[in-house]
Design a protein around this motif. Structure first.
Motif, PDB file in Angstrom:
ATOM      1  N   UNK A   1       0.829  -1.216   0.000  1.00 22.33           N
ATOM      2  CA  UNK A   1       0.000   0.000   0.000  1.00 22.33           C
ATOM      3  C   UNK A   1       0.857   1.257   0.000  1.00 22.33           C
ATOM      4  N   UNK A   2       1.949   1.220   0.771  1.00 19.90           N
ATOM      5  CA  UNK A   2       2.870   2.357   0.808  1.00 19.90           C
ATOM      6  C   UNK A   2       3.451   2.621  -0.585  1.00 19.90           C
ATOM      7  N   UNK A   3       3.904   1.553  -1.268  1.00 19.84           N
ATOM      8  CA  UNK A   3       4.503   1.711  -2.600  1.00 19.84           C
ATOM      9  C   UNK A   3       3.477   2.216  -3.610  1.00 19.84           C
ATOM     10  N   UNK A   4       2.278   1.656  -3.594  1.00 17.23           N
ATOM     11  CA  UNK A   4       1.235   2.078  -4.534  1.00 17.23           C
ATOM     12  C   UNK A   4       0.879   3.544  -4.339  1.00 17.23           C
ATOM     13  N   UNK A   5       0.778   3.948  -3.092  1.00 22.11           N
ATOM     14  CA  UNK A   5       0.450   5.359  -2.818  1.00 22.11           C
ATOM     15  C   UNK A   5       1.571   6.286  -3.279  1.00 22.11           C
ATOM     16  N   UNK A   6       2.808   5.887  -3.036  1.00 21.93           N
ATOM     17  CA  UNK A   6       3.937   6.752  -3.392  1.00 21.93           C
ATOM     18  C   UNK A   6       4.151   6.826  -4.900  1.00 21.93           C
ATOM     19  N   UNK A   7       4.064   5.699  -5.570  1.00 28.90           N
ATOM     20  CA  UNK A   7       4.376   5.660  -7.006  1.00 28.90           C
ATOM     21  C   UNK A   7       3.171   6.066  -7.847  1.00 28.90           C
ATOM     22  N   UNK A   8       1.991   5.550  -7.517  1.00 26.26           N
ATOM     23  CA  UNK A   8       0.808   5.738  -8.375  1.00 26.26           C
ATOM     24  C   UNK A   8      -0.259   6.638  -7.765  1.00 26.26           C
ATOM     25  N   UNK A   9      -0.015   7.140  -6.549  1.00 25.10           N
ATOM     26  CA  UNK A   9      -1.013   7.954  -5.840  1.00 25.10           C
ATOM     27  C   UNK A   9      -2.355   7.216  -5.759  1.00 25.10           C
ATOM     28  N   UNK A  10      -2.272   5.964  -5.366  1.00 28.93           N
ATOM     29  CA  UNK A  10      -3.444   5.095  -5.370  1.00 28.93           C
ATOM     30  C   UNK A  10      -3.467   4.277  -4.087  1.00 28.93           C
ATOM     31  N   UNK A  11      -4.686   4.052  -3.563  1.00 26.23           N
ATOM     32  CA  UNK A  11      -4.826   3.218  -2.376  1.00 26.23           C
ATOM     33  C   UNK A  11      -6.030   2.302  -2.525  1.00 26.23           C
ATOM     34  N   UNK A  12      -5.837   1.061  -2.098  1.00 25.99           N
ATOM     35  CA  UNK A  12      -6.936   0.084  -2.074  1.00 25.99           C
ATOM     36  C   UNK A  12      -6.789  -0.777  -0.829  1.00 25.99           C
TER      37      UNK A  12
END
Length: 311
Positions: A122-133
């Protein structure tokens, strides 16, 4: 008895003849004068016509000269403007060539490690893609993500984020995954004290399997993740976390939340800054080594430090 007509008649006739002669002479003179006046008038008209034609010709010639002069002036202005534009383009290109800074590019491999379910993906997705699930499957082995940073006008950084699986059975494979890494995020869940208890195990595993060129541990940043949830144990005490990080050689720590996007960018920027400091330190050492004298003592010192790391 009739009177004789000799003298008086002759005189009268002579007078009449003289009068007629004078009239004729006067008429002839007047006619001649009139003709002379008409001739002069015609001559004056001809002279005026010639003068007018000459003036028109002179005026036309002056207008043509003025037009040619104006055209020459316009052409000169165009030539001057063209030369100025060429000079400006030359100066601009010279300025661009002179003042364009050299862009340095870096490729950093950064590990994201920690126990299962702590929110690494989740941390990586938020940082790289500005996305959270909220719905993620457990990472198997390792996953990758790429992030490009324009650090400043002179530095471009490409980050390889390696999402290392948190399952215990993959622990013996981490040596391969850690190779050539220059930094790491160690993640634990503030609402799960057991994930914090495993932090030292992960830190020890990291320090024994990868190190910097001088034998020092790579920069590792502790992330107290899911800070939007209730904090338990040491995670609820910032002073204790600060002390823990200093005692165990972490470069720092942050409360983070991928869900709320809390301190995601800030923590990543902090770690990259620490890595850049180490890179600049190595660059200065390389400059110091690049001379005609071989410093054997320094070389031996570096080897002895490297022997402390089993990487």
């Amino acid at each position: 008895m009739p009177q004789p007509t000799t003298g008086n008649n002759v005189s009268a006739s002579s007078a009449n003849n003289a009068s007629d002669l004078n009239q004729s002479t006067t008429t002839t003179t007047t006619t001649t004068n009139n003709r002379m006046m008409i001739g002069k008038h015609n001559n004056n008209q001809n002279n005026n016509k010639h003068s007018s034609n000459n003036n028109n010709n002179n005026l036309r010639s002056n207008n043509q000269s003025a037009n040619r002069l104006q055209q020459q002036q316009q052409q000169q202005r165009k030539d001057v403007q063209r030369n100025n534009n060429n000079n400006n383009e030359t100066n601009s290109s010279a300025t661009i060539t002179t003042f364009i800074p050299e862009i340095r590019e870096y490729l950093f491999k950064i590990l994201v490690i920690g126990e299962l379910g702590t929110g690494k993906t989740s941390f990586i997705k938020r940082y790289v893609h500005q996305y959270f699930s909220q719905y993620y499957r457990a990472t198997i082995g390792v996953d990758f993500a790429l992030k490009v940073l324009n650090w400043d006008d002179n530095i471009l950084i490409r980050l390889q984020l390696w999402d290392i699986a948190g399952q215990e059975r993959f622990g013996n494979m981490t040596r391969i995954y850690y190779k050539e890494a220059v930094g790491a995020f160690l993640v634990f869940d503030v609402s799960a004290p057991s994930s914090f208890n495993a932090v030292l195990k992960w830190k020890h595993d990291l320090d024994t399997k990868v190190c910097m060129a001088d034998g020092q541990p790579i920069p590792c940043l502790l992330l107290a993740n899911k800070c939007d949830a209730n904090k338990e144990g040491i995670a609820a005490d910032p002073e204790m976390l600060e002390k823990f990080c200093k005692e165990n050689n972490f470069c720092g720590w942050f409360y983070t939340s991928a869900k709320e996007n809390t301190n995601i960018e800030e923590s990543a920027k902090f770690l990259v800054g620490k890595i850049l400091q180490r890179q600049k330190h190595f660059a200065l050492e390389d400059v110091a080594d690049n001379d005609d004298v071989i410093n054997l003592a320094y070389h031996n010192h570096r080897v002895s430090k490297s022997e402390k790391c089993s990487c």
